[in-house]
Design an enzyme around this catalytic site. Structure first.
Site, PDB file in Angstrom:
ATOM      1  N   LYS A 154      15.384  15.279  -0.727  1.00  0.00           N
ATOM      2  CA  LYS A 154      16.629  15.520  -1.630  1.00  0.00           C
ATOM      3  C   LYS A 154      17.804  16.064  -0.809  1.00  0.00           C
ATOM      4  O   LYS A 154      18.879  15.639  -1.240  1.00  0.00           O
ATOM      5  CB  LYS A 154      16.006  16.665  -2.756  1.00  0.00           C
ATOM      6  CG  LYS A 154      17.019  16.816  -3.768  1.00  0.00           C
ATOM      7  CD  LYS A 154      16.314  17.804  -4.936  1.00  0.00           C
ATOM      8  CE  LYS A 154      15.255  17.373  -5.600  1.00  0.00           C
ATOM      9  NZ  LYS A 154      14.744  17.876  -6.469  1.00  0.00           N
TER      10      LYS A 154
ATOM     11  N   ARG B   8      16.197  24.415  -5.562  1.00  0.00           N
ATOM     12  CA  ARG B   8      15.381  23.173  -5.999  1.00  0.00           C
ATOM     13  C   ARG B   8      14.451  22.880  -4.489  1.00  0.00           C
ATOM     14  O   ARG B   8      15.123  22.962  -3.264  1.00  0.00           O
ATOM     15  CB  ARG B   8      15.836  21.974  -6.264  1.00  0.00           C
ATOM     16  CG  ARG B   8      16.681  21.847  -7.634  1.00  0.00           C
ATOM     17  CD  ARG B   8      17.408  20.601  -7.511  1.00  0.00           C
ATOM     18  NE  ARG B   8      18.440  20.836  -8.706  1.00  0.00           N
ATOM     19  CZ  ARG B   8      18.343  20.236  -9.730  1.00  0.00           C
ATOM     20  NH1 ARG B   8      17.269  19.435 -10.087  1.00  0.00           N
ATOM     21  NH2 ARG B   8      19.249  20.188 -10.966  1.00  0.00           N
TER      22      ARG B   8
ATOM     23  N   GLY C 292       7.730  16.636  -9.779  1.00  0.00           N
ATOM     24  CA  GLY C 292       7.273  17.363 -10.574  1.00  0.00           C
ATOM     25  C   GLY C 292       6.135  18.461  -9.916  1.00  0.00           C
ATOM     26  O   GLY C 292       5.548  19.334 -10.471  1.00  0.00           O
TER      27      GLY C 292
ATOM     28  N   MET D 219       6.826  20.286  -7.023  1.00  0.00           N
ATOM     29  CA  MET D 219       7.420  21.787  -6.539  1.00  0.00           C
ATOM     30  C   MET D 219       8.192  22.348  -7.750  1.00  0.00           C
ATOM     31  O   MET D 219       8.610  21.713  -8.743  1.00  0.00           O
ATOM     32  CB  MET D 219       8.185  21.437  -5.289  1.00  0.00           C
ATOM     33  CG  MET D 219       7.633  20.652  -4.198  1.00  0.00           C
ATOM     34  SD  MET D 219       6.158  21.629  -3.559  1.00  0.00           S
ATOM     35  CE  MET D 219       7.202  22.944  -2.908  1.00  0.00           C
TER      36      MET D 219
ATOM     37  N   ARG E 225      17.475   8.815  -4.906  1.00  0.00           N
ATOM     38  CA  ARG E 225      16.592   8.698  -3.947  1.00  0.00           C
ATOM     39  C   ARG E 225      16.045   7.245  -4.189  1.00  0.00           C
ATOM     40  O   ARG E 225      16.060   6.672  -4.994  1.00  0.00           O
ATOM     41  CB  ARG E 225      15.489   9.743  -3.871  1.00  0.00           C
ATOM     42  CG  ARG E 225      14.946   9.476  -5.420  1.00  0.00           C
ATOM     43  CD  ARG E 225      13.764  10.520  -5.695  1.00  0.00           C
ATOM     44  NE  ARG E 225      13.133  10.647  -7.007  1.00  0.00           N
ATOM     45  CZ  ARG E 225      12.624  11.643  -7.554  1.00  0.00           C
ATOM     46  NH1 ARG E 225      12.223  12.693  -6.917  1.00  0.00           N
ATOM     47  NH2 ARG E 225      12.282  11.757  -8.773  1.00  0.00           N
TER      48      ARG E 225
ATOM     49  N   HIS F 101       6.822  12.810 -17.003  1.00  0.00           N
ATOM     50  CA  HIS F 101       5.587  13.110 -15.903  1.00  0.00           C
ATOM     51  C   HIS F 101       4.706  11.827 -15.891  1.00  0.00           C
ATOM     52  O   HIS F 101       4.358  11.240 -14.701  1.00  0.00           O
ATOM     53  CB  HIS F 101       5.186  14.527 -16.152  1.00  0.00           C
ATOM     54  CG  HIS F 101       4.209  14.706 -15.329  1.00  0.00           C
ATOM     55  ND1 HIS F 101       2.878  14.753 -15.092  1.00  0.00           N
ATOM     56  CD2 HIS F 101       4.264  15.452 -13.656  1.00  0.00           C
ATOM     57  CE1 HIS F 101       2.051  15.055 -14.188  1.00  0.00           C
ATOM     58  NE2 HIS F 101       2.903  15.338 -13.466  1.00  0.00           N
TER      59      HIS F 101
ATOM     60  N   ARG G  28     -24.216 -10.502   8.851  1.00  0.00           N
ATOM     61  CA  ARG G  28     -24.821  -9.539   9.665  1.00  0.00           C
ATOM     62  C   ARG G  28     -26.478  -9.561   9.438  1.00  0.00           C
ATOM     63  O   ARG G  28     -26.858  -9.647   8.243  1.00  0.00           O
ATOM     64  CB  ARG G  28     -24.340  -7.949   9.186  1.00  0.00           C
ATOM     65  CG  ARG G  28     -25.096  -6.941   9.904  1.00  0.00           C
ATOM     66  CD  ARG G  28     -24.527  -5.734   9.428  1.00  0.00           C
ATOM     67  NE  ARG G  28     -24.767  -5.270   8.262  1.00  0.00           N
ATOM     68  CZ  ARG G  28     -24.186  -4.190   7.481  1.00  0.00           C
ATOM     69  NH1 ARG G  28     -23.432  -3.405   8.250  1.00  0.00           N
ATOM     70  NH2 ARG G  28     -24.431  -3.766   6.228  1.00  0.00           N
TER      71      ARG G  28
ATOM     72  N   GLU H 154     -20.323  -0.093  16.098  1.00  0.00           N
ATOM     73  CA  GLU H 154     -20.669   1.351  14.925  1.00  0.00           C
ATOM     74  C   GLU H 154     -21.199   2.355  15.554  1.00  0.00           C
ATOM     75  O   GLU H 154     -21.423   3.369  14.945  1.00  0.00           O
ATOM     76  CB  GLU H 154     -21.234   0.801  13.771  1.00  0.00           C
ATOM     77  CG  GLU H 154     -22.710  -0.045  14.199  1.00  0.00           C
ATOM     78  CD  GLU H 154     -23.277  -0.667  12.874  1.00  0.00           C
ATOM     79  OE1 GLU H 154     -23.127  -0.246  11.542  1.00  0.00           O
ATOM     80  OE2 GLU H 154     -24.170  -1.494  13.125  1.00  0.00           O
TER      81      GLU H 154
ATOM     82  N   SER I  16     -17.160  -6.542  15.906  1.00  0.00           N
ATOM     83  CA  SER I  16     -16.653  -6.370  14.884  1.00  0.00           C
ATOM     84  C   SER I  16     -16.918  -4.759  14.442  1.00  0.00           C
ATOM     85  O   SER I  16     -18.095  -4.232  14.592  1.00  0.00           O
ATOM     86  CB  SER I  16     -17.213  -6.952  13.734  1.00  0.00           C
ATOM     87  OG  SER I  16     -16.964  -6.584  12.396  1.00  0.00           O
TER      88      SER I  16
ATOM     89  N   GLY J  19     -17.526  -1.585  12.731  1.00  0.00           N
ATOM     90  CA  GLY J  19     -18.227  -1.040  11.717  1.00  0.00           C
ATOM     91  C   GLY J  19     -17.523   0.264  11.490  1.00  0.00           C
ATOM     92  O   GLY J  19     -18.619   1.400  11.986  1.00  0.00           O
ATOM     93  N   THR J  20     -16.321   0.565  11.198  1.00  0.00           N
ATOM     94  CA  THR J  20     -16.144   1.871  11.287  1.00  0.00           C
ATOM     95  C   THR J  20     -16.302   3.079  10.360  1.00  0.00           C
ATOM     96  O   THR J  20     -16.240   4.038  10.379  1.00  0.00           O
ATOM     97  CB  THR J  20     -14.392   2.064  11.175  1.00  0.00           C
ATOM     98  OG1 THR J  20     -14.136   1.228   9.805  1.00  0.00           O
ATOM     99  CG2 THR J  20     -13.717   1.469  12.243  1.00  0.00           C
ATOM    100  N   ASN J  21     -17.204   2.378   9.049  1.00  0.00           N
ATOM    101  CA  ASN J  21     -17.824   3.512   8.218  1.00  0.00           C
ATOM    102  C   ASN J  21     -18.825   4.289   9.193  1.00  0.00           C
ATOM    103  O   ASN J  21     -18.798   5.588   9.286  1.00  0.00           O
ATOM    104  CB  ASN J  21     -18.649   2.929   7.283  1.00  0.00           C
ATOM    105  CG  ASN J  21     -18.004   2.033   6.146  1.00  0.00           C
ATOM    106  OD1 ASN J  21     -16.500   2.201   6.323  1.00  0.00           O
ATOM    107  ND2 ASN J  21     -18.327   1.318   5.301  1.00  0.00           N
ATOM    108  N   ASP J  22     -19.957   3.548   9.933  1.00  0.00           N
ATOM    109  CA  ASP J  22     -20.788   4.267  10.824  1.00  0.00           C
ATOM    110  C   ASP J  22     -20.282   5.005  12.007  1.00  0.00           C
ATOM    111  O   ASP J  22     -20.524   6.035  12.268  1.00  0.00           O
ATOM    112  CB  ASP J  22     -21.991   3.497  11.054  1.00  0.00           C
ATOM    113  CG  ASP J  22     -22.929   3.167  10.069  1.00  0.00           C
ATOM    114  OD1 ASP J  22     -22.516   3.609   8.959  1.00  0.00           O
ATOM    115  OD2 ASP J  22     -24.223   2.867  10.332  1.00  0.00           O
TER     116      ASP J  22
ATOM    117  N   CYS K 283     -14.455  -4.556   9.918  1.00  0.00           N
ATOM    118  CA  CYS K 283     -15.083  -4.515   8.583  1.00  0.00           C
ATOM    119  C   CYS K 283     -15.291  -3.266   7.810  1.00  0.00           C
ATOM    120  O   CYS K 283     -15.089  -2.168   8.644  1.00  0.00           O
ATOM    121  CB  CYS K 283     -16.351  -5.391   8.368  1.00  0.00           C
ATOM    122  SG  CYS K 283     -17.713  -4.711   9.184  1.00  0.00           S
TER     123      CYS K 283
ATOM    124  N   TYR L 198      -8.469  -9.599  13.756  1.00  0.00           N
ATOM    125  CA  TYR L 198      -8.706  -9.610  12.202  1.00  0.00           C
ATOM    126  C   TYR L 198      -9.011  -8.265  11.555  1.00  0.00           C
ATOM    127  O   TYR L 198      -9.709  -7.485  12.265  1.00  0.00           O
ATOM    128  CB  TYR L 198      -9.385 -10.859  11.687  1.00  0.00           C
ATOM    129  CG  TYR L 198     -10.862 -10.689  11.863  1.00  0.00           C
ATOM    130  CD1 TYR L 198     -11.462  -9.917  10.767  1.00  0.00           C
ATOM    131  CD2 TYR L 198     -11.647 -11.212  13.121  1.00  0.00           C
ATOM    132  CE1 TYR L 198     -13.221  -9.663  11.288  1.00  0.00           C
ATOM    133  CE2 TYR L 198     -12.919 -10.916  13.380  1.00  0.00           C
ATOM    134  CZ  TYR L 198     -13.586 -10.309  12.258  1.00  0.00           C
ATOM    135  OH  TYR L 198     -14.842 -10.293  12.533  1.00  0.00           O
TER     136      TYR L 198
END
Lengths: 886, 886
Positions: free
Chosen positions: A40, A109, A118, A120, A353, A470, A632, A757, A776, A778-781, A843, A863
């Protein structure tokens, strides 16, 4: 530690000569200073400098907020700078702060670097007290106005700064209206308003045991503090958490001369978008109220007029506004969201803005601006929030379906949603998260306190407020369907009833919202797939031209494949074979295989399973039509396939004609204390090689069949959970041996690679790359192991962590670049050191997250793979990453 | 890929000109070529070159073994080189391979770079067939000898190369002896031996359907192949696994002219150590047999004579042997283990190698050689296997205890052991590993097939064989108590009886072995602590002078601290506070705390616990007397402290006057799917801060009390399981705030640091180092997370992994330098980049493992911490690392 004297001297002289600048007059800033001045503040500075009429003022920097929150005190020299700036402001306004004759009033403000609508707190009319109010009256000759300002100020200050419940002020106001038999606030006389100020001050005293501060300077300091402190209030924290806003120092504070839209009928206030924020059409779009202060418009208490009406009321102001909007849009090269006030026929801009918009609008605006020559294609795609386009990718109400429309409101945020009615944010969250129910949150109006419920609901319906209320603004940001200001309905939250004429709906009823038409429909409607044509298609074409990353999809069924290919997926990045095992016609065979006591009795169910698996793969290969398909091999621990309930165990025992004890033995033998770290992934393949061999046979059979029928097959066989190269070479040989069995019949292309992974795989990627055709992530594990968190169990501390700010984002949603990301970089570097053109993808959840995609682009992956519905998001995010990376 | 023509040319010309050398004549090698020639080959070469009488021969390199095992074929050019070397050998011997008149016979022996006694296969007398045997008879005029050689050859070749069970040959031999009514092999006539050769060949034909190969060259090639293949036999794999031998290419093969110790009474064979391998005394120590081949001595079939007897039988040979032994010891600067043969009065050395020895002997030899001026202190400590000295650190039979000695054998390997009698290796393993019983393995003699049982047993007792028998050699290597050649006992394995005169012991009986005296004692004897004086103390003093690493201990009780300090520990590297929580007088309070529903009801048991914890810490601080004491705040998940059985749950409910359901609710709420990855470590501290605060109060109270009584306290407070710096800063503040409560009373030194056990901690160590005073690697968890293994669950695949060679060593025992080690290096580098002199240590299993200690030295840690009994090992290993790192 004692500093050597020369060092000590240097330090001292430094601190003496370099005075920190804590406050910037609007003239001294510009739009690039958002980190320091907040959005702002930076935009007020920018507008001031390009000649837009802005009430003068100054901005206290975010650094002061940071220092204040840490030290619980203002930095040295701040008070002096504040005095200086106030003096400048007084001079410009020709008024004096705290002056009894001609008082300067200011607004205070908040404004952080990222927009948080809304969230702050704001205080208007600051500087009023029993003395200055008299000056205000004298100057404007409008005592009603002056006391209305005063009571508003006391109310806002009492709430925001002194922590008094706003309900108490509302009650007093209502009581005053009742006593005087009036309905509108505006009908209260100056006397009554004056009494109300007294009432309000009593309430403050009662609640806080403190007098309402009369000194304007003290008011100002307390207000600034309150804004700073509000940075850590729950609403702000929730908003930041939901919107992934991190890394900011705090909020800036803008102190600005008041201009009044509520001084009479030649005054007014409004908000507007330079283009339609819901559709993107190039139509000036907004709302205003005459004789009102800004808060009245956005709070949704009075329903405002459309901006086009302003032309009728005051043509010259309207024309000036149109001119200003064009200047701003050309200057910012983006659609603007502006706030303005008309004070006695003079126009002031209070804010500009980049406007929030629906994904549809973002896409249309981006394409239109390319056509208008305002943006290049590369600039244009940066104007679209990649995450937001998911709202276009989800079903709409089926066109042909018959609609039982029971009411109509403002189409505040597009998309469609249906669910059970709930009346409070808490109910919404509870039903949605605990019971997994789809709910529609129905409210008179929403407030920042409702954020958690809005986040949990499928859609929002309000009876009050306009397109900029809002509810509308927040929903558009969330990409969530919203119908606002539906005057047809009566919301009785305490009785939990939604009343539309004679119709009374309760919590058991289901409604459907059409956010694009504003229609409220009784019952659950059939939905239809989105049409990804027109400008959406153009944006995808821009993205395809620009991006470097390929986009694949995670799909386990031909149906998923079809959707993904329609969305533009270029291959499968993860086909999980275990999901197939759970299907009703196979689970029995899977269990038979698990219960088998030796290789021989295991071979029969395996052979049966092979037929099923072959069928699965045939369908997938056909659908993917030569695109790479990464499969897999089985990953989860075997006990996941066994029942846990006594009755199911008995059934299983009967089915296989063995004793219950036998089954229980198998279950207890397979039980693991930490299954995530147990016998799964290639550990299964190594200990039960015939299982993986079966899967490879099914893949080969399927591939040969599909190729023989004239399609191409490019399959990538993935060995999961490899942490040591010898695990991989061992499994690779088993896979190769199976394929060798087919001899000359092998007419398909295949690669054998591994999922990355386990942290150790990253650390030994140079060795793995010698053997593996592809990686590949396996970013979860990988995330769970790098942190040592189990997603199943982290619920007992992650919420606390997010609350305390120990974690800024949930690392399972967005890649933790600092830790997990480092491992990924090590992996890419080591892997490519061995094999320069090693194919590396990702993945899992992160593959569809724009911030993670940006990271994947940066570290040079080939990829990303994500769920079918996220493919367009990933394409756009990949293109944005390519532009930003230039 | 198509090579450019110039590259292709270069490649071709290279392969034409550089011929690989696959075979080395003994003259061409030396002792530094162990990797290529194996230990035996390198030492035969060395001996040849320093003028020791060695039968001539050549060595086929380990590279050939590697190539052969991978390609299943000899490399090109190998056959030609073999022919060349054979021709040289024939020339030197003046005999011809396969010659009917004067045949050259050879031995074929394996020899890897690391010594593997009894593990690999040997063939003697190769080159014999129906024709050459006649030449041998003619040349020596000793047909009985010739046929004895022949039948031994067929037997060995049939067994080792053609895979015929040795029992079948033994049966035929026994039958022949029975039929001829003789007891000793040597009593069989030449005719009968000739018949036996025929019998043996029939057995081979029957079993394999193949004729026994008559061509000496074919015999040789098959024998070499068999040696190569034996590299992967189970015995060899087991030996390597147990002894942690990794990274070797394979075995070399030594082909050597035969010399005969069995040609008559002027012939003989023996093995000897240049010093006593059990005590280290400088006494020539060995055994020999006249008219015997080498295998007869070590196989333990005939009991040999002590080496001193040789002086009486043939003084000049004896004196020559003494001279040779001195030359060898001075040359190798180490105690040697030699094999010799006397052929018709001429002495030949067949082997020399550094002799295996007990830890006691190693220490004494090292110190003696320093005193003799043969070694420097730095060289001397390298002669001691650090791991082996654990045998000196374990209890011996209490001196004062009354001994019921039931028999006496040879004190083949020192130390004491007691346990239940078992008669087979399988029983030993089963009882020991599955039931956790202590067992003594009792056998007539042991063979390599018994390795797994020997490994599981506390001690070994054999009725046959000498000090160099299989049992004796292996046990000394394992640091395991062994009594060999106990002629007093009869071992009836099939009836599972141990008979000593009238006494018949069975599997239910317990015996005690004293490996230092050879006494077998009935029942379980009281043991006593070892005395770490004399040369042991000297070696520790050498180590203390040389090492750079400090050695701390993992100790949770004052008693542990006392033992560790006596062993020379320089501080506590890990004091686990959870062990204290489990003690009987506290567990009740711990449970009360866990069950408490709010902070208030939790505060009472916490206050009680604080008193106990204070007492613990007072004891520890006193014992450690100012040495650094690292205390880890509570680590395990809370559910570990709760009962699981219905009856215990009921008891608990009664105790606390709550319902069983209440307790079950708490248990189910605390249940975690992957507790290793759940709410533990600092996640506990952050979610229940009053728990950690209590512990810090207990530490402070204790420290203040101990300092007030005149001792120093240096405490290091450790926050466990930190993966993100903000976790640490949050907890650090809680710790600091508690200590601040004590104000001026704080009279002790403290640091606040973190355990590094989560991969992410390593990756963000630069950030952590800004806040933490110290790091301590928790490599147990770090290993589990880096691999994604849970130690609780990996039993379902780790054994298979070790069997398949997928894992070479269990990474929970020795640091995986390639993966976990890389993370550690990253951590040290990042940490020290922020804080140059950051104190970094390691605790957990790896801290007492010499190979891991070497790694810790190399990456620059400040200290290692291990269990009290491992402190001396760690000291020695740290000193060795310092010497080797120079």
């Amino acid at each position: 530690m004692i500093l050597s004297s020369s060092v000590a001297k240097a330090v001292k002289s430094h601190s003496e000569t370099t005075e920190n600048k804590y406050i910037y007059a609007f003239e001294d800033g510009n739009k690039n200073m958002k980190d320091l001045l907040g959005g702002k503040g930076a935009d007020l500075a920018e507008m001031t400098n390009i000649g837009i009429p802005v009430p003068s003022g100054f901005t206290i920097t975010t650094e002061v907020c940071d220092l204040f929150l840490r030290e619980k005190n203002y930095p040295d020299g701040f008070a002096e700078q504040l005095q200086e700036q106030l003096a400048v402001l007084e001079k410009k306004a020709g008024k004096k702060f705290g002056d009894k004759k001609n008082p300067l009033l200011v607004s205070v403000r908040s404004g952080a670097a990222a927009s948080m609508p809304g969230m702050m707190d704001t205080i208007l009319n600051l500087g009023l007290n029993d003395e200055t109010v008299e000056g205000l009256i004298e100057k404007n000759n409008n005592p009603r106005f002056a006391y209305d300002c005063y009571r508003r100020f006391v109310q806002m200050f009492g709430d925001v700064v002194m922590g008094v419940s706003p309900d108490l002020f509302e009650e007093a106001l209502e009581k005053m209206k009742e006593e005087n038999n009036v309905k509108a606030d505006t009908s209260l006389s100056e006397e009554k308003l004056k009494d109300l100020v007294g009432e309000y001050k009593k309430i403050v005293k009662n609640q806080t045991s403190e007098e309402f501060p009369e000194s304007p300077l003290e008011q100002l300091k307390l207000a600034i503090e309150a804004v700073f402190k509000s940075w850590w209030n729950d609403r702000a924290k929730t908003y930041r958490a939901i919107n992934g806003i991190t890394g900011l120092k705090g909020t800036a504070v803008n102190v600005q001369s008041m201009v009044f839209g509520n001084m009479g009928d030649d005054c007014g206030t409004g908000v507007a978008f330079t283009r339609n924020p819901a559709t993107g059409e190039k139509i000036f779009y907004g709302e205003f109220l005459m004789n009102a202060q800004g808060e009245d418009v956005v709070a949704g208490i009075r329903t405002p007029m459309p901006i086009s009406e302003l032309e009728k009321i005051n043509k010259s102001i309207y024309n000036e506004l149109i001119k200003i909007k064009d200047v701003l849009e050309n200057h910012y090269k983006d659609m603007q969201d502006i706030e303005f006030t008309i004070e006695k026929g003079k126009l002031f801009l209070l804010q500009t803005r980049n406007g929030k918009r629906t994904a549809k609008a973002a896409i249309n605006i981006a394409c239109n601006m390319v056509d208008e020559g305002l943006l290049t294609e590369e600039e244009a795609i940066l104007k679209i929030d990649a995450k937001s386009i998911s709202q276009l990718l989800h079903p709409q109400i089926k066109k042909s379906a018959e609609r039982n429309v029971i009411a109509k409101g403002l189409p505040a945020s597009p998309g469609a949603a249906c669910g059970k009615i709930v009346f409070t944010a808490d109910d919404a969250m509870q039903l949605a998260t605990e019971k997994g129910e789809k709910v529609i949150l129905v409210r008179k109006e929403t407030s920042p306190e409702d954020i958690h419920g809005m986040n949990s609901a499928q859609g929002i319906l309000t009876s009050r407020g306009g397109m900029t209320s809002h509810a509308a603004v927040v929903c558009r940001g969330m990409g969530k369907c919203c119908i606002a200001g539906c005057a047809d309905i009566i919301v009785n939250a305490s009785a939990k009833k939604l009343i539309i004429g004679d119709l009374v709906l309760t919590e058991e009823d289901v409604i459907t919202l059409d956010g694009s038409t504003g229609e409220i429909i009784l019952g659950e409607m059939e939905m239809q797939e989105p049409q990804l044509t027109g400008n959406f298609k153009r944006v995808m074409e821009f993205s395809d031209k620009i991006r470097k990353l390929k986009i694949r999809t995670n799909a386990d069924t031909p149906k998923d494949c079809k959707v993904a290919v329609e969305f533009g997926a270029e291959g499968i990045g993860l086909c999980r074979t275990e999901h197939m095992f759970f299907e009703e016609d196979r689970i029995h065979l899977v269990r038979q295989m698990i219960i088998a006591k030796d290789e021989e009795s295991r071979s029969k169910p395996l052979k049966e399973l092979q037929k099923f698996q072959k069928k699965d793969f045939v369908g997938i290969f056909k659908e993917m039509d030569g695109r790479p398909v990464l499969i897999r091999l089985l990953d989860p621990p075997l006990h996941e396939f066994l029942p846990t309930q006594e009755s199911q165990i008995k059934e299983l025992a009967d089915d296989f004609n063995v004793s219950i004890e036998d089954i229980k033995d198998v279950i207890s033998k397979l039980h693991e204390i930490n299954p995530m770290l147990g016998r799964r992934g290639c550990r299964l393949g190594i200990t039960i090689p015939e299982l993986y061999a079966m899967q490879v046979r099914a893949i080969s059979d399927a591939a040969i069949e599909v190729v023989n029928k004239g399609q191409e097959v490019n399959v990538e066989i993935e060995i999961p959970l490899v942490g040591e190269v010898k695990e991989f070479t061992y499994m690779k040989k088993i896979v190769q041996d199976v394929i060798k069995e087919y001899g000359d019949k092998v007419n398909f292309n295949y690669k054998i690679g591994t999922m990355i992974e386990v942290p150790r795989a990253c650390l030994t990627a140079d060795e793995l790359a010698k053997e593996a055709d592809f990686f590949s992530f396996g970013t979860n594990d990988l995330t769970q192991l790098t942190y040592g968190y189990s997603r199943d169990d982290s619920g007992s501390f992650i919420p606390k962590y997010l609350e305390l700010g120990i974690l800024e984002k949930d690392p399972t949603a967005t890649i933790d670049k600092n830790g997990v990301g480092k491992l990924m970089q090590i992996c890419v570097e080591l892997g490519r050191r061995t094999k320069k053109d090693l194919d590396i993808g990702i993945c899992g959840e992160h593959g569809g997250d724009p911030s993670s995609i940006e990271f994947c682009h940066r570290i040079g992956l080939n990829y990303v793979s994500c769920s079918p519905y996220r493919v367009p998001i990933a394409k756009l995010a990949a293109a944005q990453a390519a532009v930003m990376g230039k």
